[in-house]
Design an enzyme around this catalytic site. Structure first.
Site, PDB file in Angstrom:
ATOM      1  N   SER A 106       0.846  -1.187   0.000  1.00 25.79           N
ATOM      2  CA  SER A 106       0.000   0.000   0.000  1.00 25.79           C
ATOM      3  C   SER A 106       0.879   1.233   0.000  1.00 25.79           C
ATOM      4  O   SER A 106       1.996   1.218   0.537  1.00 25.79           O
ATOM      5  CB  SER A 106      -0.895   0.014   1.237  1.00 25.79           C
ATOM      6  OG  SER A 106      -1.509   1.278   1.410  1.00 25.79           O
ATOM      7  N   TYR A 154      -1.721   0.027  10.231  1.00 24.21           N
ATOM      8  CA  TYR A 154      -1.800  -0.467   8.852  1.00 24.21           C
ATOM      9  C   TYR A 154      -0.531  -0.115   8.085  1.00 24.21           C
ATOM     10  O   TYR A 154       0.040  -0.961   7.375  1.00 24.21           O
ATOM     11  CB  TYR A 154      -3.027   0.123   8.165  1.00 24.21           C
ATOM     12  CG  TYR A 154      -3.228  -0.390   6.755  1.00 24.21           C
ATOM     13  CD1 TYR A 154      -3.709  -1.673   6.529  1.00 24.21           C
ATOM     14  CD2 TYR A 154      -2.954   0.418   5.649  1.00 24.21           C
ATOM     15  CE1 TYR A 154      -3.910  -2.152   5.241  1.00 24.21           C
ATOM     16  CE2 TYR A 154      -3.147  -0.046   4.356  1.00 24.21           C
ATOM     17  CZ  TYR A 154      -3.623  -1.332   4.158  1.00 24.21           C
ATOM     18  OH  TYR A 154      -3.803  -1.803   2.872  1.00 24.21           O
TER      19      TYR A 154
END
Length: 253
Positions: free
Chosen positions: A151, A164
């Protein structure tokens, strides 16, 4: 489906295959001729995927799926997955490590320990265990390919995205290290930054965002699928799906 990608006779594992990018990547690989071992917790989503792959095969004669309902936090279950693939096919050609969770968007000091632990367990530890389970099988392929979903959060490290972002940075580093270990083998390993995509995870992270302004996961899957090609030469790189470019983040020793 992805044009010119020929995966006939190849075996692919796709995790998080019941929805989102994983679902459409599984469809792309199957349409290119692969036998997809679709792994996810949601049985209904896997069955829908199987129906789509069977419908495509009825038209083109390509693609098959084996459904594996499995929570990747079941470590022994992940270990058994590698053994089952070896027993049936004797090798693995493609790994798509896609499964992951968001956790919570919150100040780092407000994140509950159990939430942080679950994000790391699902996004990092389970991915490591999956790699460990199938690495010997990928080495037996004449052109093993591993696609690890990362990501942009791993690099932007935006406020409130701590757990995250940390998990994706860890997964990316792990993939790069694995690629360096295997750079003299036919195995090619790359991470992917899919960018903002119209998924349930994105909606959870950005509740005020209009999802119609984002690309559908099927569009992103089409861009990622060529990383499974036996002709791919890049390894240890980050593939940016938005620009469709490989990026190297390797720093001098």
């Amino acid at each position: 489906m992805t044009a010119h990608l020929n995966l006939t006779g190849r075996v692919a594992v796709v995790t998080g295959a019941s929805r989102g990018i994983g679902y459409f990547l599984a469809r792309e690989l199957a349409a290119a001729g692969a036998h997809v071992v679709a792994v996810a917790r949601t049985i209904g989503g896997l069955e829908e995927l199987d129906d789509e792959i069977k419908a495509e095969k009825a038209l083109t004669g390509k693609g098959e799926a084996t459904l594996v309902p499995l929570d990747l936090n079941d470590g022994p279950g992940v270990d058994r997955l590698g053994g089952a693939i070896h027993e049936r096919w004797g090798k693995l050609d493609i790994l798509v490590a896609n499964a992951g969770i968001l956790g919570v968007i919150a100040p780092i000091g407000h994140v509950e320990a159990k939430v942080f632990d679950r994000v790391i367990a699902t996004n990092v530890t389970a991915t490591w265990r999956l790699i460990r389970s199938v690495d010997p099988l990928l080495r037996l392929s004449d052109a093993g390919r591993a696609i690890v979903l990362s990501s942009g959060a791993a690099h932007s490290a935006r406020a409130f995205w701590g757990p995250y972002a940390a998990s994706k940075a860890a997964v990316e580093a792990m993939a790069r290290s694995w690629a360096d270990e295997t750079k003299n083998l036919p195995l090619r390993i790359n991470s992917v930054n899919p960018g903002a995509t119209r998924t349930a995870m994105r909606a959870l992270a950005m509740p005020g965002e209009d999802p119609q302004t984002l690309p559908h996961p099927s569009e992103i899957a089409k861009k990622i699928a060529p990383l499974a090609s036996p002709t791919l030469t890049e390894t240890g790189m980050i593939f940016d799906a938005a620009s469709e470019r490989f990026i190297s983040y390797r720093m001098p020793e």
